[in-house]
Design a protein around this motif. Structure first.
Motif, PDB file in Angstrom:
ATOM      1  N   ASN A 112      24.730  37.611  39.986  1.00 52.02           N
ATOM      2  CA  ASN A 112      25.987  38.089  40.582  1.00 52.02           C
ATOM      3  C   ASN A 112      26.380  39.512  40.166  1.00 52.02           C
ATOM      4  O   ASN A 112      27.485  39.957  40.483  1.00 52.02           O
ATOM      5  CB  ASN A 112      27.157  37.142  40.282  1.00 52.02           C
ATOM      6  N   ILE A 113      25.485  40.219  39.481  1.00 53.96           N
ATOM      7  CA  ILE A 113      25.750  41.625  39.160  1.00 53.96           C
ATOM      8  C   ILE A 113      24.823  42.475  40.027  1.00 53.96           C
ATOM      9  O   ILE A 113      23.603  42.448  39.850  1.00 53.96           O
ATOM     10  CB  ILE A 113      25.524  41.939  37.680  1.00 53.96           C
ATOM     11  N   ASN A 153      30.419  43.388  40.124  1.00 55.99           N
ATOM     12  CA  ASN A 153      30.470  41.974  39.769  1.00 55.99           C
ATOM     13  C   ASN A 153      30.865  41.185  41.011  1.00 55.99           C
ATOM     14  O   ASN A 153      32.009  41.246  41.458  1.00 55.99           O
ATOM     15  CB  ASN A 153      31.485  41.761  38.638  1.00 55.99           C
ATOM     16  N   LEU A 154      29.920  40.450  41.582  1.00 56.06           N
ATOM     17  CA  LEU A 154      30.174  39.678  42.796  1.00 56.06           C
ATOM     18  C   LEU A 154      30.669  38.274  42.493  1.00 56.06           C
ATOM     19  O   LEU A 154      30.975  37.518  43.418  1.00 56.06           O
ATOM     20  CB  LEU A 154      28.891  39.605  43.640  1.00 56.06           C
ATOM     21  N   GLY A 155      30.750  37.921  41.222  1.00 49.07           N
ATOM     22  CA  GLY A 155      31.195  36.583  40.840  1.00 49.07           C
ATOM     23  C   GLY A 155      32.600  36.587  40.275  1.00 49.07           C
ATOM     24  O   GLY A 155      33.333  37.577  40.363  1.00 49.07           O
ATOM     25  N   ASN A 156      32.974  35.482  39.638  1.00 50.32           N
ATOM     26  CA  ASN A 156      34.328  35.317  39.090  1.00 50.32           C
ATOM     27  C   ASN A 156      34.388  35.493  37.577  1.00 50.32           C
ATOM     28  O   ASN A 156      35.464  35.629  37.009  1.00 50.32           O
ATOM     29  CB  ASN A 156      34.879  33.935  39.454  1.00 50.32           C
ATOM     30  N   GLU A 157      33.234  35.469  36.912  1.00 47.64           N
ATOM     31  CA  GLU A 157      33.194  35.547  35.462  1.00 47.64           C
ATOM     32  C   GLU A 157      33.377  36.982  34.986  1.00 47.64           C
ATOM     33  O   GLU A 157      32.812  37.924  35.557  1.00 47.64           O
ATOM     34  CB  GLU A 157      31.854  34.999  34.965  1.00 47.64           C
ATOM     35  N   VAL A 158      34.171  37.165  33.928  1.00 48.06           N
ATOM     36  CA  VAL A 158      34.368  38.486  33.334  1.00 48.06           C
ATOM     37  C   VAL A 158      33.169  38.809  32.445  1.00 48.06           C
ATOM     38  O   VAL A 158      32.795  38.010  31.579  1.00 48.06           O
ATOM     39  CB  VAL A 158      35.668  38.538  32.514  1.00 48.06           C
ATOM     40  N   VAL A 159      32.559  39.974  32.656  1.00 46.81           N
ATOM     41  CA  VAL A 159      31.399  40.381  31.868  1.00 46.81           C
ATOM     42  C   VAL A 159      31.585  41.827  31.425  1.00 46.81           C
ATOM     43  O   VAL A 159      32.418  42.563  31.959  1.00 46.81           O
ATOM     44  CB  VAL A 159      30.080  40.238  32.674  1.00 46.81           C
ATOM     45  N   VAL A 219      26.840  53.083  28.904  1.00 49.83           N
ATOM     46  CA  VAL A 219      26.416  54.147  29.813  1.00 49.83           C
ATOM     47  C   VAL A 219      27.488  55.236  29.801  1.00 49.83           C
ATOM     48  O   VAL A 219      28.679  54.931  29.784  1.00 49.83           O
ATOM     49  CB  VAL A 219      26.220  53.631  31.262  1.00 49.83           C
ATOM     50  N   VAL A 220      27.071  56.492  29.781  1.00 47.02           N
ATOM     51  CA  VAL A 220      27.956  57.670  29.724  1.00 47.02           C
ATOM     52  C   VAL A 220      29.103  57.468  28.731  1.00 47.02           C
ATOM     53  O   VAL A 220      30.259  57.799  28.998  1.00 47.02           O
ATOM     54  CB  VAL A 220      28.495  58.060  31.121  1.00 47.02           C
ATOM     55  N   GLY A 221      28.769  56.893  27.565  1.00 45.68           N
ATOM     56  CA  GLY A 221      29.755  56.718  26.510  1.00 45.68           C
ATOM     57  C   GLY A 221      30.724  55.571  26.718  1.00 45.68           C
ATOM     58  O   GLY A 221      31.707  55.463  25.971  1.00 45.68           O
ATOM     59  N   ARG A 222      30.475  54.707  27.673  1.00 37.10           N
ATOM     60  CA  ARG A 222      31.399  53.603  27.962  1.00 37.10           C
ATOM     61  C   ARG A 222      30.659  52.277  28.010  1.00 37.10           C
ATOM     62  O   ARG A 222      29.449  52.232  28.260  1.00 37.10           O
ATOM     63  CB  ARG A 222      32.114  53.828  29.296  1.00 37.10           C
ATOM     64  N   GLU A 223      31.405  51.219  27.786  1.00 37.76           N
ATOM     65  CA  GLU A 223      30.911  49.852  27.937  1.00 37.76           C
ATOM     66  C   GLU A 223      31.877  49.124  28.878  1.00 37.76           C
ATOM     67  O   GLU A 223      32.738  48.368  28.445  1.00 37.76           O
ATOM     68  CB  GLU A 223      30.809  49.162  26.583  1.00 37.76           C
ATOM     69  N   PRO A 224      31.738  49.377  30.182  1.00 36.73           N
ATOM     70  CA  PRO A 224      32.748  48.904  31.137  1.00 36.73           C
ATOM     71  C   PRO A 224      32.790  47.384  31.268  1.00 36.73           C
ATOM     72  O   PRO A 224      31.762  46.704  31.204  1.00 36.73           O
ATOM     73  CB  PRO A 224      32.306  49.552  32.450  1.00 36.73           C
ATOM     74  N   VAL A 225      34.002  46.887  31.454  1.00 33.96           N
ATOM     75  CA  VAL A 225      34.235  45.471  31.743  1.00 33.96           C
ATOM     76  C   VAL A 225      34.303  45.306  33.259  1.00 33.96           C
ATOM     77  O   VAL A 225      34.983  46.072  33.951  1.00 33.96           O
ATOM     78  CB  VAL A 225      35.550  44.987  31.097  1.00 33.96           C
ATOM     79  N   LEU A 226      33.596  44.315  33.776  1.00 32.99           N
ATOM     80  CA  LEU A 226      33.598  44.013  35.210  1.00 32.99           C
ATOM     81  C   LEU A 226      34.256  42.660  35.412  1.00 32.99           C
ATOM     82  O   LEU A 226      33.744  41.635  34.958  1.00 32.99           O
ATOM     83  CB  LEU A 226      32.169  44.003  35.763  1.00 32.99           C
ATOM     84  N   GLU A 236      27.103  41.186  28.616  1.00 33.92           N
ATOM     85  CA  GLU A 236      27.667  40.146  27.748  1.00 33.92           C
ATOM     86  C   GLU A 236      28.709  39.332  28.500  1.00 33.92           C
ATOM     87  O   GLU A 236      29.596  39.886  29.153  1.00 33.92           O
ATOM     88  CB  GLU A 236      28.301  40.778  26.512  1.00 33.92           C
ATOM     89  N   ARG A 237      28.583  38.008  28.412  1.00 33.41           N
ATOM     90  CA  ARG A 237      29.577  37.111  28.996  1.00 33.41           C
ATOM     91  C   ARG A 237      30.758  36.944  28.048  1.00 33.41           C
ATOM     92  O   ARG A 237      30.707  37.353  26.874  1.00 33.41           O
ATOM     93  CB  ARG A 237      28.952  35.746  29.286  1.00 33.41           C
ATOM     94  N   SER A 238      31.820  36.321  28.553  1.00 33.28           N
ATOM     95  CA  SER A 238      33.027  36.139  27.746  1.00 33.28           C
ATOM     96  C   SER A 238      32.805  35.209  26.563  1.00 33.28           C
ATOM     97  O   SER A 238      33.537  35.269  25.566  1.00 33.28           O
ATOM     98  CB  SER A 238      34.168  35.610  28.618  1.00 33.28           C
ATOM     99  N   ASP A 239      31.762  34.340  26.639  1.00 32.95           N
ATOM    100  CA  ASP A 239      31.481  33.438  25.519  1.00 32.95           C
ATOM    101  C   ASP A 239      30.536  34.063  24.487  1.00 32.95           C
ATOM    102  O   ASP A 239      30.127  33.394  23.525  1.00 32.95           O
ATOM    103  CB  ASP A 239      30.890  32.118  26.033  1.00 32.95           C
ATOM    104  N   GLY A 240      30.186  35.330  24.686  1.00 36.68           N
ATOM    105  CA  GLY A 240      29.334  36.025  23.736  1.00 36.68           C
ATOM    106  C   GLY A 240      27.852  35.989  24.051  1.00 36.68           C
ATOM    107  O   GLY A 240      27.068  36.701  23.405  1.00 36.68           O
ATOM    108  N   SER A 241      27.432  35.199  25.031  1.00 35.36           N
ATOM    109  CA  SER A 241      26.023  35.155  25.409  1.00 35.36           C
ATOM    110  C   SER A 241      25.675  36.380  26.257  1.00 35.36           C
ATOM    111  O   SER A 241      26.553  37.048  26.802  1.00 35.36           O
ATOM    112  CB  SER A 241      25.717  33.873  26.186  1.00 35.36           C
ATOM    113  N   HIS A 242      24.363  36.670  26.353  1.00 36.52           N
ATOM    114  CA  HIS A 242      23.909  37.863  27.043  1.00 36.52           C
ATOM    115  C   HIS A 242      22.883  37.518  28.114  1.00 36.52           C
ATOM    116  O   HIS A 242      22.230  36.473  28.054  1.00 36.52           O
ATOM    117  CB  HIS A 242      23.265  38.852  26.060  1.00 36.52           C
TER     118      HIS A 242
END
Length: 375
Positions: free
Chosen positions: A247-248, A278-284, A308-315, A344-350
């Motif tokens: 979904n990414i 992010n095409l899904g509902n989960e925050v990553v 990337v470019v100094g950022r770790e964006p949340v989707l 990274e998922r919200s539960d800490g898994s990758h």
């Protein structure tokens, strides 16, 4: 569909800013589909697409107060054909106002579609997977972004992403044109306005003139035509690459920038623009990047790093997209790039999201230096 996309773009540009900023919200005359304009949270009452006969008004509030003002009336989305020079639009993902300068006809290589073997693009050496990808024609547009909206989108999309190499005798390496962007046809939500200068950008009146007898009522000046012709090799968008993992969706657009001489060798430069959605509902959240860069000279380079470019964006569902540009140079006239993003998922898994392989080609005329910074 358009209403949902519009809600997503508006939420991404409104929800994270204080009241002192310019907020853009939508008021719809037909109550079957609209947004609550005066509530803190924008709430879509329905997601059906309005017909062309039903008027939709795009609203904006002034920075110094809460008074809503009409910006324009939405038009029907074009399912077929292309938008013309001078078409005003709202970006369906990032929510900014803009205007079309001219179209590009690109080849879209979508790895999510399984094609027949014929008319396909082969994999670069060492790239993941063995699937060949068929290219199809897809319309993109060169556009100007309203500078009033740039502060509100800068955390989700770079507003100085279109860069050019300087002249050979110039000490500065790169030039950028702020507020210049490439937009896919499906990102355009067209509207019209009674204003003669509806977009604030320093190039608006240099490139376009108001002509009420035309539709849209903004036509290209000779300066725009001359600039387009002079800079065509450095602006041209030819290939677009797309792939989705869990979904990414990752979209890559490479651009050749030119060749420069350094220490008695030729160095070839490319710019590449990447959008993650992010095409899904989960925050990553994007945590790491891993690139593989193959040069025609036979070298294979590996690049790893945080974000990337100094950022770790949340989707998230509210802010589903992030777009950025970067650069790569090779001591060979062509090569390939591919890789992965560690998410990274919200539960800490990758999990790893694939970056579709794309070619770096230098089939342009290097005799004339880029002139993207002159008008």
């Amino acid at each position: 569909m358009a209403a949902c996309a519009l809600r997503r773009g508006l939420l991404s540009s409104v929800s994270k800013y204080s009241k002192k900023h310019t907020h853009r919200i939508l008021s719809v005359s037909d109550t079957s589909c609209g947004f609550e304009a005066y509530k803190p949270r924008l709430q879509c009452r329905a997601c059906g697409l309005l017909s062309g006969a039903q008027q939709r008004r795009f609203m904006s509030s002034r920075p110094e107060g809460k008074i809503l003002e009409t910006v324009g009336v939405f038009e029907a989305v074009k399912q077929h054909g292309k938008y013309e020079t001078g078409q005003l639009f709202l970006h369906s993902v990032f929510g900014y106002r803009g205007i079309v300068l001219f179209p590009w006809h690109a080849r879209l290589y979508d790895r999510d579609i399984t094609p027949p073997v014929s008319d396909s693009k082969p994999e670069p050496p060492g790239a993941h997977g063995s699937k060949e990808v068929k290219g199809k024609t897809h319309t993109y547009y060169q556009v100007l972004i309203d500078t009033r909206d740039c502060p509100h989108i800068s955390q989700r999309s770079q507003t100085e992403a279109v860069t050019f190499l300087a002249n050979h005798d110039d000490s500065r390496a790169l030039y950028a044109i702020p507020g210049l962007d490439y937009v896919s046809h499906e990102d355009i939500l067209p509207y019209n306005s009674a204003e003669q200068v509806p977009i604030q950008h320093e190039l608006f009146e240099r490139f376009l003139m108001y002509n009420p007898t035309k539709s849209p009522p903004f036509t290209a000046r000779d300066t725009l035509k001359a600039w387009q012709e002079k800079n065509h090799p450095w602006l041209e968008l030819s290939d677009v690459h797309r792939e989705t993992t869990e979904n990414i969706r990752v979209t890559v657009i490479p651009f050749y920038m030119g060749m420069r001489e350094a220490q008695n060798s030729h160095v070839y430069w490319w710019r590449y623009c990447i959008r993650l959605e992010n095409l899904g509902n989960e925050v990553v959240q994007l945590r790491e990047r891993h690139w593989r860069i193959f040069s025609l000279s036979g070298t294979l380079e590996t690049v790893r790093g945080r974000g990337v470019v100094g950022r770790e964006p949340v989707l998230s569902k509210e802010q589903p997209a992030f777009q950025y540009s970067s650069h790569v140079s090779l001591q060979a006239p062509s090569g390939h790039m591919w890789g992965t993003f560690r998410i990274e998922r919200s539960d800490g898994s990758h999990f790893d999201v694939r970056i579709p392989p794309f070619s770096l080609e230098s089939n342009k005329d290097d005799k004339a230096p880029p002139a993207g910074y002159t008008f």
